[in-house]
Design a protein around this motif. Structure first.
Motif, PDB file in Angstrom:
ATOM      1  N   LEU A  60       0.830  -1.205   0.000  1.00  0.00           N
ATOM      2  CA  LEU A  60       0.000   0.000   0.000  1.00  0.00           C
ATOM      3  C   LEU A  60       0.865   1.257   0.000  1.00  0.00           C
ATOM      4  O   LEU A  60       0.620   2.191  -0.771  1.00  0.00           O
ATOM      5  N   GLY A  61       1.877   1.284   0.852  1.00  0.00           N
ATOM      6  CA  GLY A  61       2.774   2.434   0.897  1.00  0.00           C
ATOM      7  C   GLY A  61       3.473   2.665  -0.433  1.00  0.00           C
ATOM      8  O   GLY A  61       3.600   3.799  -0.905  1.00  0.00           O
ATOM      9  N   PHE A  62       3.903   1.588  -1.054  1.00  0.00           N
ATOM     10  CA  PHE A  62       4.547   1.680  -2.366  1.00  0.00           C
ATOM     11  C   PHE A  62       3.559   2.171  -3.419  1.00  0.00           C
ATOM     12  O   PHE A  62       3.863   3.052  -4.218  1.00  0.00           O
ATOM     13  N   GLY A  63       2.366   1.608  -3.391  1.00  0.00           N
ATOM     14  CA  GLY A  63       1.354   1.943  -4.399  1.00  0.00           C
ATOM     15  C   GLY A  63       0.865   3.375  -4.310  1.00  0.00           C
ATOM     16  O   GLY A  63       0.562   3.993  -5.337  1.00  0.00           O
ATOM     17  N   ILE A  64       0.788   3.919  -3.108  1.00  0.00           N
ATOM     18  CA  ILE A  64       0.275   5.284  -2.936  1.00  0.00           C
ATOM     19  C   ILE A  64       1.157   6.307  -3.652  1.00  0.00           C
ATOM     20  O   ILE A  64       0.657   7.239  -4.271  1.00  0.00           O
ATOM     21  N   GLY A  86       4.960   1.380   5.886  1.00  0.00           N
ATOM     22  CA  GLY A  86       3.870   0.402   5.817  1.00  0.00           C
ATOM     23  C   GLY A  86       4.294  -0.970   6.283  1.00  0.00           C
ATOM     24  O   GLY A  86       3.537  -1.672   6.961  1.00  0.00           O
ATOM     25  N   ALA A  87       5.514  -1.382   5.929  1.00  0.00           N
ATOM     26  CA  ALA A  87       6.011  -2.693   6.352  1.00  0.00           C
ATOM     27  C   ALA A  87       6.241  -2.738   7.867  1.00  0.00           C
ATOM     28  O   ALA A  87       6.020  -3.765   8.499  1.00  0.00           O
ATOM     29  N   ILE A  88       6.672  -1.633   8.420  1.00  0.00           N
ATOM     30  CA  ILE A  88       6.928  -1.586   9.862  1.00  0.00           C
ATOM     31  C   ILE A  88       5.609  -1.591  10.639  1.00  0.00           C
ATOM     32  O   ILE A  88       5.511  -2.205  11.696  1.00  0.00           O
ATOM     33  N   THR A  89       4.603  -0.928  10.100  1.00  0.00           N
ATOM     34  CA  THR A  89       3.360  -0.738  10.858  1.00  0.00           C
ATOM     35  C   THR A  89       2.239  -1.612  10.305  1.00  0.00           C
ATOM     36  O   THR A  89       2.168  -2.775  10.627  1.00  0.00           O
TER      37      THR A  89
END
Length: 169
Positions: A60-64, A86-89
């Motif tokens: 999701l973080g990458f896609g945003i 995103g990976a951390i959280t």
């Protein structure tokens, strides 16, 4: 054990903030180890739900930020930083971070436009010449290409998301 996740998050945020401000870069040597640690910590703390949440947050973080990156609006380090957050959280946290990041980025961008030395002069000329048709406030290429380190907005968004418990106001 959540303290380890929070410590990892804030370590990445602080280092990324300083390197982005000083060098205009967010380094892979910070992000990739953090990503590996996140992918190891999440399943240790939360089991299979942790790894699922971590991977979904990463995607999701990458896609945003992928489309703004592909359009030349930001650097790859910004995209990777949000993905690592995103990976951390979790996906919910990275979504709230993205909302706050967008608001902070807009506020910072507007403030920078206003404090540029020639903004008010251009605004005056644009408004006084409106009777002859529209005129752009920033017509030359050099003025349009001025940027700011967007990692500041990402870090600010993540901090707001953390301290507001992921609630989007």
């Amino acid at each position: 054990m959540d303290i380890l996740i929070d410590l990892l998050l804030f370590t990445v945020l602080i280092i990324s903030l300083f390197t982005d401000l000083k060098h205009r870069k967010i380094y892979n040597k910070v992000l990739f180890p953090a990503l590996i640690i996140a992918l190891l910590l999440q399943p240790m703390i939360y089991g299979m739900d942790g790894i699922k949440s971590s991977i979904l947050g990463l995607l999701l973080g990458f896609g945003i930020l992928l489309i703004p990156y592909l359009m030349g609006g930001m650097g790859a380090g910004d995209v990777k930083l949000l993905a690592v957050i995103g990976a951390i959280t979790s996906p919910a946290f990275v979504f709230a971070t993205a909302v706050y990041m967008a608001v902070l980025g807009g506020v910072i961008g507007l403030a920078l436009i206003i404090i540029r030395k020639d903004f008010f002069k251009r605004l005056y000329y644009a408004l006084s010449n409106m009777r002859y048709g529209m005129q752009l406030l920033f017509p030359n290429k050099e003025t349009m290409q001025r940027t700011f380190p967007y990692g500041v907005a990402i870090v600010g968004g993540a901090c707001l998301s953390f301290f507001l418990d992921g609630v989007v106001i």
